[in-house]
Design an enzyme around this catalytic site. Structure first.
Site, PDB file in Angstrom:
ATOM      1  N   ASP A 108       0.971  -1.348   0.177  1.00 28.32           N
ATOM      2  CA  ASP A 108       0.031  -0.059  -0.014  1.00 28.32           C
ATOM      3  C   ASP A 108       0.872   1.298   0.006  1.00 28.32           C
ATOM      4  O   ASP A 108       1.788   1.616   0.874  1.00 28.32           O
ATOM      5  CB  ASP A 108      -0.953   0.140   1.294  1.00 28.32           C
ATOM      6  N   SER A 156      -7.057   4.030  -1.146  1.00 24.80           N
ATOM      7  CA  SER A 156      -6.948   2.494  -1.427  1.00 24.80           C
ATOM      8  C   SER A 156      -8.257   1.792  -1.679  1.00 24.80           C
ATOM      9  O   SER A 156      -8.168   0.718  -1.902  1.00 24.80           O
ATOM     10  CB  SER A 156      -6.339   1.982   0.160  1.00 24.80           C
ATOM     11  N   ASP A 207      -9.394  -2.140   7.536  1.00 25.54           N
ATOM     12  CA  ASP A 207      -9.000  -1.153   6.739  1.00 25.54           C
ATOM     13  C   ASP A 207      -9.435  -1.477   5.209  1.00 25.54           C
ATOM     14  O   ASP A 207      -9.864  -2.583   4.818  1.00 25.54           O
ATOM     15  CB  ASP A 207      -7.593  -0.809   6.954  1.00 25.54           C
ATOM     16  N   GLU A 351      -0.849  -8.000   2.747  1.00 26.19           N
ATOM     17  CA  GLU A 351      -0.589  -6.417   2.456  1.00 26.19           C
ATOM     18  C   GLU A 351       0.295  -5.819   3.453  1.00 26.19           C
ATOM     19  O   GLU A 351       0.438  -6.200   4.572  1.00 26.19           O
ATOM     20  CB  GLU A 351      -1.991  -5.678   2.680  1.00 26.19           C
ATOM     21  N   ASP A 356       2.081   2.711   3.276  1.00 23.12           N
ATOM     22  CA  ASP A 356       1.346   4.013   2.909  1.00 23.12           C
ATOM     23  C   ASP A 356       1.267   4.877   4.158  1.00 23.12           C
ATOM     24  O   ASP A 356       1.552   5.939   3.856  1.00 23.12           O
ATOM     25  CB  ASP A 356      -0.110   3.373   2.617  1.00 23.12           C
ATOM     26  N   HIS A 360       2.174   8.850   4.349  1.00 22.47           N
ATOM     27  CA  HIS A 360       1.294  10.070   4.714  1.00 22.47           C
ATOM     28  C   HIS A 360       2.099  10.814   5.790  1.00 22.47           C
ATOM     29  O   HIS A 360       1.906  12.027   5.547  1.00 22.47           O
ATOM     30  CB  HIS A 360      -0.064   9.730   5.376  1.00 22.47           C
ATOM     31  N   HIS A 400      -1.464   2.638  -5.076  1.00 17.48           N
ATOM     32  CA  HIS A 400      -0.991   3.818  -5.450  1.00 17.48           C
ATOM     33  C   HIS A 400       0.123   4.144  -4.767  1.00 17.48           C
ATOM     34  O   HIS A 400       0.751   3.627  -4.077  1.00 17.48           O
ATOM     35  CB  HIS A 400      -2.231   4.768  -5.038  1.00 17.48           C
ATOM     36  N   HIS A 512      -1.872  10.997  -1.400  1.00 15.27           N
ATOM     37  CA  HIS A 512      -1.638   9.968  -2.731  1.00 15.27           C
ATOM     38  C   HIS A 512      -1.190  10.880  -3.666  1.00 15.27           C
ATOM     39  O   HIS A 512      -1.527  11.825  -3.954  1.00 15.27           O
ATOM     40  CB  HIS A 512      -2.540   9.179  -3.034  1.00 15.27           C
TER      41      HIS A 512
HETATM   42 ZN   LIG Z   1      -2.957   6.099   2.088  1.00 15.57          ZN
END
Ligand SMILES: [Zn+2]
Ligand SMILES: *[C@@H]1O[C@H](CO)[C@@H](O)[C@H](O)[C@H]1NC(C)=O
Ligand SMILES: *[C@@H]1O[C@H](CO)[C@@H](O)[C@H](O)[C@H]1NC(C)=O
Ligand SMILES: *[C@@H]1O[C@H](CO)[C@@H](O)[C@H](O)[C@H]1NC(C)=O
EC number: 3.1.3.1
Length: 617
Positions: A108, A156, A207, A351, A356, A360, A400, A512
């Site tokens: 992710d 996501s 999630d 995952e 990710d 962030h 992404h 993102h």
């Molecule tokens: Zn994210």
């Protein structure tokens, strides 16, 4: 082969200034050898210090080489010697002829730069040559375009819906289409076809990414309903045989300590009573699963209230939380044993969720450790496939990119150097999120409440940056910026920026971006439709085609039977959503401190990761 569980290189004396870091960089990049005597002797010292590490590495390398050679030998064996004579369960087009396993790995928020940054970081800390690349690097087969149905930049949820349903949808959609109707997923179709199934994540199992494989709601914020659907409380019943990850708080009734549900439903009880789940909630029981071998399925293993800590932090509490690769291994073994006597194999989604979150948070040190953990997991899966008699494939990709990460950053007006500094990241032993927790906990302590400005600055300098980041040159301006932090509070982003600037790592956003992401696979011959550049939905369709399952039939069933796709407006499904006062300035940061009371377990991610803010990770 992947290194992530090894301790960082002992910090040698030779790494004590930026100039020396530059020298090492020169060594690393194989540029002109140092010329002065002084530099020579430093190089000498560096080599000596590195020698013992080298001995260990050499051993590891030899073992790894043996594994690789063995793997290549097996591969060679499995190659049909005569193309018209398929063997070993693979046909001429590279598709399995009978029983098969499919592992789908999602990294992710991992864009191409995450790989470059992590590759160089690893070469730096393990003193490896330039051609010693990541396991993922060796398995690159293509790239994926990621836009969603309503934006050039996906989240996501839409990203995972493309994988699970093979269809584009809007940001926030959990396996529902733009019109709000549910779409059948590859996991659900696999279960119906007789495969065993699993989901392994390092975030909350509720999630967006995991949710998209076995839940259908029109907004990713409805994690309470997602929890129910994941264990079987929806028209298809129990479909996920192995669930391992965090997110326990959404399974506990609101009357229980550690719950984050809006209602008093007990989803753990529901899972075990109504759907037969074997529930575990701690590392000790997780470890006994491993030693026992055969795992009683279905398994619901919720190993953290919220997210599993970042790998860089988790390494300090390894006795409480397992790593991504350990969780993956348990799932692979359990599913493999459970399908031993079946003519169908399994589908498992794994995952690396928090790459990710580090994106962030714009936290480069946290991110390299997340990517290394995922790389190691990829290696674990390859090893499993190589040792399995059942033909299988692993496909890995990202939904992404996150952060607009750049391995290079201009600091100030002067024309930039062509450098970035892995040495800075190598010194960090915790995430910016952890430092942020530490800061809040300090402000809440009796000592912190009475502290003068000078004492606060001292705490920031010594207890945070020196101790946890190995950074010794934090300026007064920087300590001021943390003490006086206003709009973004707690100041996790400021903390992350201080390390990013020194490493000369750039970020363009806390959200993102639209850049294409990579596709990886165990063997390009087995994923021919994924070679080259593809829409993310093509990856989803490949998964269903590889398993030869009927996703459309599941869609029809879901539509016919009806599935509840939304939660209670204003319910505490949104409890962790961005509080309104975040928009206000420092005068309100007291409110934040109050909100954070009881939220300062330094290993929990919730209010400090930078990812929680808008609930659109
Ligand atoms: Zn994210
Ligand atoms: C890394 O930490 C060591 C002490 O552990 C320190 O001497 C050195 O200066 C730090 N390196 C950088 C690049 O800040
Ligand atoms: C707990 O859930 C029940 C409904 O299931 C609700 O009536 C009650 O207000 C909730 N309590 C809290 C503290 O949220
Ligand atoms: C911060 O808040 C105070 C009072 O709440 C207000 O007077 C001030 O203008 C605000 N400052 C900024 C920069 O928004």
């Amino acid at each position: 082969m992947a290194p992530s569980d090894r301790p960082l290189l002992a910090r040698e004396d030779s790494r004590d200034s930026e100039r020396e870091a530059t020298e090492e960089d020169a060594l690393l990049t194989g540029q002109a050898a140092p010329s002065s005597r002084k530099q020579q002797s430093k190089w000498q010292k560096y080599r000596e210090a590195g020698l013992s590490v080298y001995a260990v590495l050499a051993t590891i390398t030899i073992i790894s080489l043996a594994i690789v050679v063995n793997r290549e030998a097996r591969r060679a064996d499995s190659r049909p010697s005569n193309p018209s004579q398929p063997d070993d369960g693979w046909d001429r087009d590279g598709k399995p002829t009978g029983k098969r396993n499919l592992i789908f790995m999602v990294s992710d928020g991992m864009g191409p730069t995450s790989l470059s940054m992590t590759r160089s970081f690893r070469q730096y800390i393990d003193v490896l040559p330039q051609d010693d690349i990541l396991v993922l690097d060796e398995h690159l087969v293509g790239s994926s375009r990621t836009l969603s149905s309503n934006s050039l930049i996906t989240d996501s949820a839409a990203g995972a819906t493309a994988f699970s349903c093979g269809k584009k949808s809007y940001n926030g959609a959990i396996s529902v289409l733009p019109d709000g109707s549910p779409c059948g997923t590859v996991l659900e179709a696999a279960k119906k076809a007789g495969y065993m199934t699993g989901l392994v994540v390092t975030t909350r199992i509720t999630d967006a990414t995991p949710a998209c494989f076995a839940a259908h709601v029109d907004n990713r914020g409805y994690e309470d309903i997602i929890a129910e659907q994941l264990v079987g409380n929806y028209p298809l019943g129990q479909v996920v045989d192995v669930i391992i990850g965090g997110g326990r708080c959404h399974f506990l009734p609101n009357t229980t300590e550690g719950s984050c549900r809006a209602d008093d439903k007990d989803i753990v009880k529901m899972a075990s009573k109504d759907y037969g789940y074997n529930y575990i909630d701690n590392r000790r029981d997780f470890d006994s699963l491993r030693s026992e071998g055969g795992v009683q399925l279905p398994l619901l293993a919720l190993l953290a209230d919220f997210d599993i800590p970042y790998e860089i932090d988790r390494a300090h509490v390894n006795d409480i939380y397992p790593s991504e690769s350990e969780m993956a291994k348990v799932a692979l073994d359990a599913l493999s044993v459970a399908t031993q006597d079946s003519d169908k194999g399994f589908f498992l989604m794994i995952e690396g969720s928090r790459i990710d979150h580090a994106g962030h948070g714009n936290d480069p040190a946290a991110q390299v450790h997340e990517v290394l953990a995922h790389d190691k997991t990829f290696a674990t899966v390859l090893e499993f496939l190589d040792n399995s008699d059942v033909p299988g494939v692993v496909v890995g990709t990202s939904d992404h990119e996150t952060g607009g990460l750049a391995a290079g950053r201009q600091i100030g007006q002067a024309y930039p150097e062509y450098k970035w500094y892995p040495a800075i990241l190598a010194n960090a032993t915790h995430s910016a999120s952890y430092l942020s927790h530490k800061w809040v906990a300090y402000l809440l302590s009796t000592e912190g409440e009475k502290a003068s400005r000078k004492q606060k600055a001292k705490f920031i300098r010594h207890e945070m940056f020196e101790k946890d980041f190995g950074l010794y040159d934090v300026t007064d301006e920087e300590t001021d910026s943390i003490i006086d932090a206003t709009i973004f509070w707690p100041p996790v982003w400021i903390i992350a920026d201080i390390i990013s600037q020194r490493a000369q790592i750039g970020w363009s956003t806390h959200g993102h971006t639209a850049v294409d992401v990579n596709i990886y696979a165990s063997d390009p011959r087995h994923v021919k439709p994924l070679i080259g550049n593809h829409e993310n939905t093509e990856i989803g369709r490949f998964l269903a085609e590889f398993l030869e399952v009927d996703v459309e039939a599941v869609t029809k069933e879901l539509v016919k039977k009806g599935v509840r796709t939304h939660g209670v407006e204003g319910g505490s499904d949104y409890v962790l959503q961005r509080p309104q006062f975040l928009d206000d300035n420092v005068s309100k940061s007291k409110l934040w401190i109050d909100a954070l009371r009881g939220h300062h377990d330094p290993y929990s991610s919730d209010l400090h990761s930078g990812a929680y803010l808008w609930r659109n990770e």
